[in-house]
Each structure stands twice: as structure tokens, then as C-alpha cells.
Write an enzyme that holds these catalytic residues in place. Structure first.
Site, PDB file in Angstrom:
ATOM      1  N   TYR A 143     -59.617  23.362 -54.388  1.00  0.00           N
ATOM      2  CA  TYR A 143     -59.093  24.058 -53.196  1.00  0.00           C
ATOM      3  C   TYR A 143     -58.422  25.343 -53.646  1.00  0.00           C
ATOM      4  O   TYR A 143     -57.559  25.318 -54.534  1.00  0.00           O
ATOM      5  CB  TYR A 143     -58.089  23.187 -52.424  1.00  0.00           C
TER       6      TYR A 143
ATOM      7  N   TYR B 248     -54.936  23.426 -39.565  1.00  0.00           N
ATOM      8  CA  TYR B 248     -56.082  22.543 -39.422  1.00  0.00           C
ATOM      9  C   TYR B 248     -55.922  21.594 -38.243  1.00  0.00           C
ATOM     10  O   TYR B 248     -55.959  20.379 -38.413  1.00  0.00           O
ATOM     11  CB  TYR B 248     -56.310  21.753 -40.721  1.00  0.00           C
TER      12      TYR B 248
ATOM     13  N   ASP C 162     -55.860  28.765 -61.207  1.00  0.00           N
ATOM     14  CA  ASP C 162     -55.135  28.779 -59.939  1.00  0.00           C
ATOM     15  C   ASP C 162     -53.978  27.793 -60.069  1.00  0.00           C
ATOM     16  O   ASP C 162     -54.153  26.584 -59.909  1.00  0.00           O
ATOM     17  CB  ASP C 162     -56.084  28.405 -58.802  1.00  0.00           C
TER      18      ASP C 162
ATOM     19  N   LYS D  12     -46.800  29.337 -53.697  1.00  0.00           N
ATOM     20  CA  LYS D  12     -46.099  28.142 -53.244  1.00  0.00           C
ATOM     21  C   LYS D  12     -44.636  28.057 -53.732  1.00  0.00           C
ATOM     22  O   LYS D  12     -43.780  28.632 -53.105  1.00  0.00           O
ATOM     23  CB  LYS D  12     -46.916  26.892 -53.589  1.00  0.00           C
TER      24      LYS D  12
HETATM   25  C1  LIG Z   1     -52.129  26.216 -51.248  1.00  0.00           C
HETATM   26  C2  LIG Z   1     -53.096  26.687 -52.260  1.00  0.00           C
HETATM   27  C3  LIG Z   1     -53.739  27.929 -52.130  1.00  0.00           C
HETATM   28  C4  LIG Z   1     -53.582  28.814 -50.916  1.00  0.00           C
HETATM   29  O1  LIG Z   1     -52.281  29.270 -50.747  1.00  0.00           O
HETATM   30  P1  LIG Z   1     -51.785  29.778 -49.294  1.00  0.00           P
HETATM   31  O2  LIG Z   1     -50.405  30.299 -49.559  1.00  0.00           O
HETATM   32  O3  LIG Z   1     -51.822  28.592 -48.387  1.00  0.00           O
HETATM   33  O4  LIG Z   1     -52.737  30.852 -48.862  1.00  0.00           O
HETATM   34  C5  LIG Z   1     -54.592  28.308 -53.147  1.00  0.00           C
HETATM   35  N1  LIG Z   1     -54.786  27.533 -54.236  1.00  0.00           N
HETATM   36  C6  LIG Z   1     -54.172  26.349 -54.395  1.00  0.00           C
HETATM   37  C7  LIG Z   1     -54.403  25.549 -55.628  1.00  0.00           C
HETATM   38  C8  LIG Z   1     -53.311  25.876 -53.405  1.00  0.00           C
HETATM   39  O5  LIG Z   1     -52.722  24.677 -53.548  1.00  0.00           O
END
Ligand SMILES: *Cc1c(COP(=O)(O)O)cnc(C)c1O
Length: 431
Positions: free
Chosen positions: A149, A21, A250, A279
Site C-alpha cells: 500500500y 473509504y 516507503d 504519518k
Molecule cells: C498511509 C500510507 C501512505 C499514504 O499516506 P497518506 O498520508 O494517507 O497520503 C503511503 N504509504 C504507506 C506505507 C502508508 O502507510
């Protein structure tokens, strides 16, 4: 190791490299890291910084960890990579065994991918294929929470917050989804019926078109660092069942202990139909993610048309990444992660709460190993980043949000230094 001077490297970076970004030619500083170990980043000018970010939720065990290093070195001697089409291997199998054991019992089928955004795309595609196989091809849209997000690829972006995610810029390629207000009931509060009303009305009116509700359980991350009541999640689960909509959790940011539970869904004692992890999955060593689904979903997709799940990344289940993920999960379970996260939460609450009184600060909130200072105004990134580095800490705010999510191994003394330096810097911002 390098034959380029530091000055030459920085010049090349500025000329040719995009950072996340950011503009190609920007006046924001980027700091050159030489190495990292434990909770410290060592910059190439020799300065040592206490890491408050865990490299965006990932490095839960800190850097240069012997158990993780060893797992990667051992796997490297066997094989770095093989294709996953028609082949399988022990690192992937052991990883999936662990993921299935740690996550809710219903989640039995695992798709391994390269990054969080891809894990979200995979989850969305699973939901659509599931309903298609059940003879409901009209269910192809998604419900989601504002301020969420879910990643940067097109499908993931379509379920991000429309304003934060700049949907207007991509309006003709992004699918139109259903966005409901984020829950008003905060973590620790009870929910009123009115808190669930918007979601219920949406599902009631549109369930024939909605494949799934996708949300970040309890903790909204990059869209606002906001903690909402687990009761909202439990009641959203009930609404999904009532209106025949799948629930996608997520857990890419929240997974592996960050929110104070191993997975944030545990705060509400619910099981989603599909769960994404990423992550911290590899302890921050390599890019890897996974999408877990119930056996009902995978069986249904098998029986539908075309009878296969339509996704297959080139680097699917990379053995190096799987091996280090296995080691990271072992390390997490063997360490007393719960005690560490609880201790970090307690200490951050004690140290950060008083700065709610600062004229610059709107609110302070802590949950698990996440501490958030919400400012009244967006910070000046250029000056504040330098001030943090000068103070010996690595913190990267966005907008009004200045936040900490340190590695779980941080000591009480290091966390005290981190919090105090953070508060000193915040107190010096214009009011
Ligand atoms: C970081 C994140 C993503 C995206 O993961 P990337 O490895 O950056 O593609 C999706 N959902 C959540 C909740 C995140 O924190």
C-alpha cells in the site's frame, strides 16, 4: 464552542461528508469525538476510549502533548505559513537537519510535502527524472510487491496491490507496473533462494524499463499487516544494484520506531536510494511528509533536463507542521522510545498470542508496537465497531485484520485493558 447540537452535527455529517473509504449514505456508525488526551479519546457522549490505533500510525506520543502543543503555539506567534518558493525558514531547516541525521548517511537531499501519497508521487518522479538525466528515458516503470500500500493518488495507486487497490476500476488511467508476490519468508525466518526468484526474474527481464523497486520495508501495512524477513529486503537491495534499479523504501507507516527500529530499513542494515516518511512525522498533529534522496540522485537531476526537480506543492514545508515535526522528533529521541516499543511488543505477544486458539482466529502476529489478529472471516464492521466502543477501546479493523498500534506512551495497565477488551470482543464474533 459549538452552537450546533450533537444531533444536528451528526445529521449534517451524514448528509454531506465522506469519510475514508466509505459511502456518503452508509449505515456504518461514526462516533463524534469531543477531545483527546494521552491515550484516551473522549466521545461527545462522555465515553472515554483507550486508543489502539494512534490515529493510523501517527499519534505516537498520544494526544494533547504539552511539548508538541507548545511548539505549535510558539510557531503560530511567528507565522502560520509562507510560500516555500524563494523563501525558507527555521522550522523547515531544523526538520531537515534532524531527518538527515536520523536516516541512512547516504540520504542527503530532502523534499518536504503535505501527505504520504504525495511523498510517494515525488519519489516516483525523482526516480524517472534521475534515469532521464542519465540518458535512459526508457526507465519509467516500477516494480513493487503484491499486498503493498503506497497511497491513494494515481501514481501511488498504480504501485498498490492490484486487487486491494481496485485497479480494474481505474484501468485506463493507472500506469501498468510490475507486481511480484509478497515475500513468503516471514520475519524471524531465513529466506530461500526461491523466495527471491520472482523478483530476480522480473528485474532481469525488464530492468531496461524499470526506474525503481518501491516497497514497504519489512512491514506491509494497509495491504495486509504482514511482516517479512529483513533478509528479503537486504537481498532485494543487492538485486536493485545488480540490475541498475533504484530502491524506494516507503517508511510512511514504519518510520519513527513503530517496527522496533527507528526505521524499518535498519532491520536489514540497508540504505535505500529514496525514502518516504510521513504519518508519525508530526506525532499526528498535522499532515506532513518528506521524500529523502541520495546526493547522487539530486545531483544527477540537477545536471539533466530541465535541470530542476518538477514538483512544488502550494503548502510545501508549512512552518506550523515543520515546527511540530521538530518537536515530535525531539520528544521521540528524548523519551526512551526503544524501551517503550520493546515493552509494548513483549506485552502484546504475551496477551494476544493465546487468542490464536480461538475458533474465529487464523493467526496472531506482533512486531514492535504492532499487534495483528488475522480472523478466518472478514469482521462485520457495523456490529464490531459498536462492540469495541461499548468495551471502551478504539480499534478499527479492515476485512479479516483486527490490529493494534497504540501510542508509545501507553502504560502497562492501559495496554492490558486494551488487549483484554479486544480479545473479549473478538471471542464474541461469529465463528
Ligand atoms: C498511509 C500510507 C501512505 C499514504 O499516506 P497518506 O498520508 O494517507 O497520503 C503511503 N504509504 C504507506 C506505507 C502508508 O502507510
Amino acid at each position: 464552542m459549538t452552537h450546533l447540537s450533537l444531533e444536528a452535527q451528526i445529521a449534517l455529517d451524514q448528509a454531506h461528508i465522506w469519510h475514508p473509504y466509505s459511502a456518503m449514505h452508509s449505515d456504518l456508525p461514526v462516533f463524534h469525538v469531543d477531545s483527546a488526551s494521552g491515550v484516551y479519546l473522549t466521545l461527545s457522549d462522555g465515553k472515554r476510549l483507550i486508543d489502539g490505533m494512534s490515529s493510523w500510525w501517527c499519534a505516537i506520543h498520544g494526544y494533547n502533548h504539552p511539548h508538541l502543543n507548545n511548539a505549535l503555539e510558539q510557531q503560530l506567534q511567528r507565522m502560520a505559513h509562507v510560500m516555500f518558493g524563494g523563501l525558507t525558514h527555521e522550522p523547515a531547516i531544523r526538520l531537515v537537519e534532524k531527518l538527515v541525521a536520523l536516516t541512512p548517511r547516504e540520504l542527503q537531499s530532502v523534499f518536504i510535502s503535505d501527505s504520504g501519497s504525495v511523498a510517494v508521487e515525488v519519489a516516483l518522479k525523482m526516480a524517472i527524472q534521475y534515469w532521464n538525466a542519465r540518458g535512459e528515458p526508457g526507465k519509467q516503470r516500477f516494480a513493487t510487491l503484491r499486498n503493498g500500500y503506497h497511497g491513494d493518488t494515481m501514481g501511488a495507486m498504480s504501485v498498490c496491490d492490484p486487487l486491494n487497490g481496485m485497479h480494474s476500476l481505474f484501468n485506463s488511467v493507472l500506469s501498468r507496473q510490475f507486481h511480484v508476490e509478497r515475500p513468503q519468508c516471514r520475519f524471524g525466518e531465513a529466506c530461500q533462494d526461491s523466495d527471491l526468484q520472482a523478483l530476480e526474474q522480473l528485474l532481469q527481464a525488464n530492468h531496461a524499463q524499470i526506474a525503481a523497486l518501491i516497497l514497504e520495508p519489512v512491514v506491509q501495512g494497509a495491504g495486509g499487516m504482514y511482516f517479512y524477513a529483513p533478509e528479503y529486503l537486504a537481498r532485494a537491495r543487492e538485486l536493485c544494484d545488480r540490475y541498475r534499479v533504484l530502491l524506494i523504501a516507503d517508511e510512511i507507516a514504519t518510520g519513527f520506531g513503530r517496527s522496533g527500529k527507528l526505521f524499518a530499513c535498519e532491520h536489514a542494515a540497508i540504505s535505500p536510494d529514496i525514502m518516504c516518511v510521513g504519518k508519525a512525522l508530526t506525532g499526528g498533529y498535522m499532515s506532513l511528509a518528506a521524500t529523502l534522496a541520495t546526493a547522487e540522485i539530486s545531483n544527477t537531476i540537477d545536471q539533466g533536463n530541465p535541470g530542476v526537480f518538477m514538483h512544488g506543492p502550494t503548502f510545501m514545508a508549512n512552518p506550523l507542521a515543520c515546527a511540530v515535526a521538530v518537536a515530535s522528533i525531539e520528544q521521540l529521541i528524548e523519551s526512551d522510545w526503544q524501551q517503550h516499543v520493546d515493552r509494548i511488543e513483549l506485552q502484546m505477544k504475551q496477551l494476544l498470542s493465546p487468542c490464536a486458539e480461538l475458533p474465529q482466529v487464523a493467526e496472531v502476529r506482533c512486531l514492535g508496537a504492532i499487534g495483528v489478529i488475522e480472523m478466518k472471516q472478514a469482521v462485520d464492521m457495523k456490529s464490531i465497531m459498536r462492540q469495541f466502543v461499548d468495551a471502551g477501546i478504539w480499534v478499527r479493523p479492515f476485512g479479516k485484520l483486527v490490529y493494534l498500534m497504540p501510542p508509545y506512551i501507553i502504560s502497562a495497565r492501559e495496554l492490558e485493558l486494551l488487549c483484554n477488551s479486544l480479545i473479549d470482543t473478538v471471542a464474541r464474533q461469529p465463528g
